[in-house]
Design a protein around this motif. Structure first.
Motif, PDB file in Angstrom:
ATOM      1  N   GLU A  32       0.794  -1.163   0.234  1.00 11.71           N
ATOM      2  CA  GLU A  32      -0.138   0.144  -0.124  1.00 11.71           C
ATOM      3  C   GLU A  32       0.834   1.214   0.036  1.00 11.71           C
ATOM      4  OE1 GLU A  32      -3.835  -0.021   2.141  1.00 11.71           O
ATOM      5  OE2 GLU A  32      -2.707  -1.530   3.193  1.00 11.71           O
ATOM      6  N   GLU A  33       2.013   0.978   0.723  1.00  9.65           N
ATOM      7  CA  GLU A  33       2.999   2.331   0.759  1.00  9.65           C
ATOM      8  C   GLU A  33       3.421   2.580  -0.623  1.00  9.65           C
ATOM      9  OE1 GLU A  33       3.107  -0.289   2.887  1.00  9.65           O
ATOM     10  OE2 GLU A  33       2.211   0.727   4.532  1.00  9.65           O
ATOM     11  N   ALA A  34       3.575   1.433  -1.532  1.00  4.86           N
ATOM     12  CA  ALA A  34       4.357   1.790  -2.852  1.00  4.86           C
ATOM     13  C   ALA A  34       3.100   2.441  -3.842  1.00  4.86           C
ATOM     14  CB  ALA A  34       4.695   0.592  -3.378  1.00  4.86           C
ATOM     15  N   ALA A  35       1.643   2.161  -3.393  1.00  2.63           N
ATOM     16  CA  ALA A  35       0.892   2.784  -4.208  1.00  2.63           C
ATOM     17  C   ALA A  35       0.338   4.116  -3.856  1.00  2.63           C
ATOM     18  CB  ALA A  35      -0.466   1.814  -4.022  1.00  2.63           C
ATOM     19  N   GLU A  36       0.741   4.309  -2.832  1.00  2.00           N
ATOM     20  CA  GLU A  36       0.519   5.857  -2.081  1.00  2.00           C
ATOM     21  C   GLU A  36       0.663   6.995  -3.046  1.00  2.00           C
ATOM     22  OE1 GLU A  36       1.183   7.831   2.170  1.00  2.00           O
ATOM     23  OE2 GLU A  36       0.917   5.561   2.296  1.00  2.00           O
ATOM     24  N   PRO A  37       1.842   7.129  -3.641  1.00  2.00           N
ATOM     25  CA  PRO A  37       2.326   8.208  -4.293  1.00  2.00           C
ATOM     26  C   PRO A  37       1.067   8.377  -5.695  1.00  2.00           C
ATOM     27  CG  PRO A  37       4.224   7.113  -4.132  1.00  2.00           C
ATOM     28  CD  PRO A  37       3.209   6.284  -3.406  1.00  2.00           C
ATOM     29  N   PHE A  38       0.614   7.278  -5.977  1.00  2.00           N
ATOM     30  CA  PHE A  38      -0.347   7.400  -7.139  1.00  2.00           C
ATOM     31  C   PHE A  38      -1.762   7.420  -6.718  1.00  2.00           C
ATOM     32  CE2 PHE A  38       3.326   4.414  -7.783  1.00  2.00           C
ATOM     33  CZ  PHE A  38       3.904   5.376  -8.508  1.00  2.00           C
ATOM     34  N   ILE A  39      -2.079   7.722  -5.564  1.00  2.00           N
ATOM     35  CA  ILE A  39      -3.458   7.626  -5.130  1.00  2.00           C
ATOM     36  C   ILE A  39      -4.273   8.847  -5.777  1.00  2.00           C
ATOM     37  CG2 ILE A  39      -5.128   8.077  -3.209  1.00  2.00           C
ATOM     38  CD1 ILE A  39      -3.355   6.166  -1.472  1.00  2.00           C
ATOM     39  N   PRO A  40      -3.732  10.097  -5.881  1.00  2.00           N
ATOM     40  CA  PRO A  40      -4.399  11.086  -6.386  1.00  2.00           C
ATOM     41  C   PRO A  40      -4.566  11.066  -7.800  1.00  2.00           C
ATOM     42  CG  PRO A  40      -2.772  12.096  -5.113  1.00  2.00           C
ATOM     43  CD  PRO A  40      -2.501  10.637  -5.313  1.00  2.00           C
ATOM     44  N   SER A  41      -3.833  10.305  -8.739  1.00  2.00           N
ATOM     45  CA  SER A  41      -4.229  10.170 -10.046  1.00  2.00           C
ATOM     46  C   SER A  41      -4.994   8.868 -10.191  1.00  2.00           C
ATOM     47  CB  SER A  41      -2.903   9.937 -10.868  1.00  2.00           C
ATOM     48  OG  SER A  41      -1.919   8.767 -10.366  1.00  2.00           O
ATOM     49  N   HIS A  42      -5.320   8.000  -9.459  1.00  2.00           N
ATOM     50  CA  HIS A  42      -5.982   6.852  -9.282  1.00  2.00           C
ATOM     51  C   HIS A  42      -7.444   7.537  -9.132  1.00  2.00           C
ATOM     52  CE1 HIS A  42      -7.799   2.851  -8.759  1.00  2.00           C
ATOM     53  NE2 HIS A  42      -8.364   3.425  -7.498  1.00  2.00           N
ATOM     54  N   VAL A  43      -7.546   8.404  -8.158  1.00  2.00           N
ATOM     55  CA  VAL A  43      -8.966   8.974  -7.881  1.00  2.00           C
ATOM     56  C   VAL A  43      -9.376   9.776  -8.993  1.00  2.00           C
ATOM     57  CG1 VAL A  43     -10.039  10.488  -6.088  1.00  2.00           C
ATOM     58  CG2 VAL A  43      -8.500   9.069  -5.316  1.00  2.00           C
ATOM     59  N   ALA A  44      -8.544  10.643  -9.477  1.00  2.00           N
ATOM     60  CA  ALA A  44      -8.872  11.138 -10.752  1.00  2.00           C
ATOM     61  C   ALA A  44      -9.405  10.242 -11.882  1.00  2.00           C
ATOM     62  CB  ALA A  44      -7.951  12.049 -11.297  1.00  2.00           C
ATOM     63  N   TYR A  45      -8.720   9.322 -12.315  1.00  2.03           N
ATOM     64  CA  TYR A  45      -9.175   8.052 -13.045  1.00  2.03           C
ATOM     65  C   TYR A  45     -10.685   7.597 -12.668  1.00  2.03           C
ATOM     66  CZ  TYR A  45      -9.243   3.181 -14.565  1.00  2.03           C
ATOM     67  OH  TYR A  45      -9.697   1.807 -14.904  1.00  2.03           O
ATOM     68  N   LEU A  46     -10.802   7.092 -11.412  1.00  2.00           N
ATOM     69  CA  LEU A  46     -12.052   6.646 -10.965  1.00  2.00           C
ATOM     70  C   LEU A  46     -13.176   8.050 -11.167  1.00  2.00           C
ATOM     71  CD1 LEU A  46     -11.309   5.328  -7.481  1.00  2.00           C
ATOM     72  CD2 LEU A  46     -11.700   4.016  -9.742  1.00  2.00           C
ATOM     73  N   GLU A  47     -12.865   9.163 -10.761  1.00  2.00           N
ATOM     74  CA  GLU A  47     -13.924  10.175 -11.114  1.00  2.00           C
ATOM     75  C   GLU A  47     -14.396  10.326 -12.532  1.00  2.00           C
ATOM     76  OE1 GLU A  47     -12.098  13.712  -9.099  1.00  2.00           O
ATOM     77  OE2 GLU A  47     -12.824  12.764  -7.054  1.00  2.00           O
ATOM     78  N   ARG A  48     -13.036  10.285 -13.426  1.00  2.00           N
ATOM     79  CA  ARG A  48     -13.430  10.604 -14.770  1.00  2.00           C
ATOM     80  C   ARG A  48     -14.453   9.511 -15.413  1.00  2.00           C
ATOM     81  NH1 ARG A  48      -8.449  10.430 -16.267  1.00  2.00           N
ATOM     82  NH2 ARG A  48      -8.367   8.155 -16.997  1.00  2.00           N
ATOM     83  N   HIS A  49     -14.137   8.134 -15.051  1.00  2.92           N
ATOM     84  CA  HIS A  49     -15.019   7.092 -15.579  1.00  2.92           C
ATOM     85  C   HIS A  49     -16.263   7.087 -14.797  1.00  2.92           C
ATOM     86  CE1 HIS A  49     -11.958   5.633 -18.309  1.00  2.92           C
ATOM     87  NE2 HIS A  49     -11.439   5.721 -17.467  1.00  2.92           N
ATOM     88  N   HIS A  50     -16.436   7.520 -13.509  1.00  2.26           N
ATOM     89  CA  HIS A  50     -17.855   7.905 -12.916  1.00  2.26           C
ATOM     90  C   HIS A  50     -18.841   8.791 -13.550  1.00  2.26           C
ATOM     91  CE1 HIS A  50     -18.354   5.171  -9.421  1.00  2.26           C
ATOM     92  NE2 HIS A  50     -16.966   5.449  -9.135  1.00  2.26           N
ATOM     93  N   GLU A  51     -17.940   9.825 -14.077  1.00  5.56           N
ATOM     94  CA  GLU A  51     -18.552  11.152 -14.762  1.00  5.56           C
ATOM     95  C   GLU A  51     -19.097  10.693 -16.074  1.00  5.56           C
ATOM     96  OE1 GLU A  51     -15.792  14.453 -14.864  1.00  5.56           O
ATOM     97  OE2 GLU A  51     -16.005  14.638 -12.480  1.00  5.56           O
ATOM     98  N   ASP A  52     -18.338   9.903 -16.903  1.00  3.48           N
ATOM     99  CA  ASP A  52     -18.740   9.377 -18.229  1.00  3.48           C
ATOM    100  C   ASP A  52     -19.854   8.344 -18.034  1.00  3.48           C
ATOM    101  OD1 ASP A  52     -17.620   7.012 -18.122  1.00  3.48           O
ATOM    102  OD2 ASP A  52     -15.744   7.520 -19.147  1.00  3.48           O
ATOM    103  N   GLY A  53     -20.154   7.793 -17.009  1.00  2.94           N
ATOM    104  CA  GLY A  53     -21.277   6.825 -16.755  1.00  2.94           C
ATOM    105  C   GLY A  53     -20.604   5.315 -16.920  1.00  2.94           C
ATOM    106  N   THR A  54     -19.451   4.976 -16.907  1.00  7.45           N
ATOM    107  CA  THR A  54     -18.919   3.767 -16.946  1.00  7.45           C
ATOM    108  C   THR A  54     -18.728   3.066 -15.645  1.00  7.45           C
ATOM    109  OG1 THR A  54     -17.744   4.313 -19.128  1.00  7.45           O
ATOM    110  CG2 THR A  54     -17.138   2.235 -18.167  1.00  7.45           C
ATOM    111  N   PHE A  55     -18.187   3.647 -14.727  1.00 14.76           N
ATOM    112  CA  PHE A  55     -18.384   3.094 -13.570  1.00 14.76           C
ATOM    113  C   PHE A  55     -19.492   3.410 -12.647  1.00 14.76           C
ATOM    114  CE2 PHE A  55     -13.358   3.419 -13.399  1.00 14.76           C
ATOM    115  CZ  PHE A  55     -13.200   2.514 -14.406  1.00 14.76           C
ATOM    116  N   LEU A  56     -20.065   2.439 -12.136  1.00 19.50           N
ATOM    117  CA  LEU A  56     -21.463   2.707 -11.378  1.00 19.50           C
ATOM    118  C   LEU A  56     -20.890   2.693  -9.817  1.00 19.50           C
ATOM    119  CD1 LEU A  56     -23.528   0.138 -12.975  1.00 19.50           C
ATOM    120  CD2 LEU A  56     -23.526   2.579 -13.519  1.00 19.50           C
ATOM    121  N   VAL A  57     -20.038   2.039  -9.320  1.00 19.74           N
ATOM    122  CA  VAL A  57     -19.986   1.795  -8.041  1.00 19.74           C
ATOM    123  C   VAL A  57     -18.303   1.734  -8.058  1.00 19.74           C
ATOM    124  CG1 VAL A  57     -20.028   0.441  -6.101  1.00 19.74           C
ATOM    125  CG2 VAL A  57     -21.982   0.887  -7.391  1.00 19.74           C
TER     126      VAL A  57
END
Length: 100
Positions: free
Chosen positions: A13-38
């Protein structure tokens, strides 16, 4: 089609930590376009996360998961399970109705 995306850490998890902000942006982008439901973390969080996606075929969802910053930075990988919904709760019909 409906897709269950299971994200599994391949590093700590510590190795993944620096990439959390960009991962969250990725999730938000696909939630906004309707592809990700949950989307959400597993419990315990050390395992990874789960996403329910819809509206695209298997090839497209594979391409989308390849763009996750966690995947691009080799700290996680996805297992994709594609589901052809048969029965569902009426409240979900509008969201998960079979594609024409």
């Amino acid at each position: 089609m409906l897709h269950l995306l299971s994200l599994h850490y391949t590093a700590s998890e510590e190795a993944a930590e620096p990439f959390i902000p960009s991962h969250v942006a990725y999730l938000e982008r696909h939630h906004e376009d309707g592809t990700f439901l949950v989307s959400g973390q597993t419990v315990p969080t050390s395992i990874g996360g789960v996403i329910i996606a819809t509206g695209v075929d298997r090839l497209v969802i594979e391409r989308i998961t390849e763009q996750d910053p966690f995947v691009l930075n080799d700290v996680a990988e996805y297992t994709i399970t594609t589901i052809a919904p048969g029965r569902m709760h009426p409240a979900l019909t509008a969201v998960l109705a079979p594609e024409n």
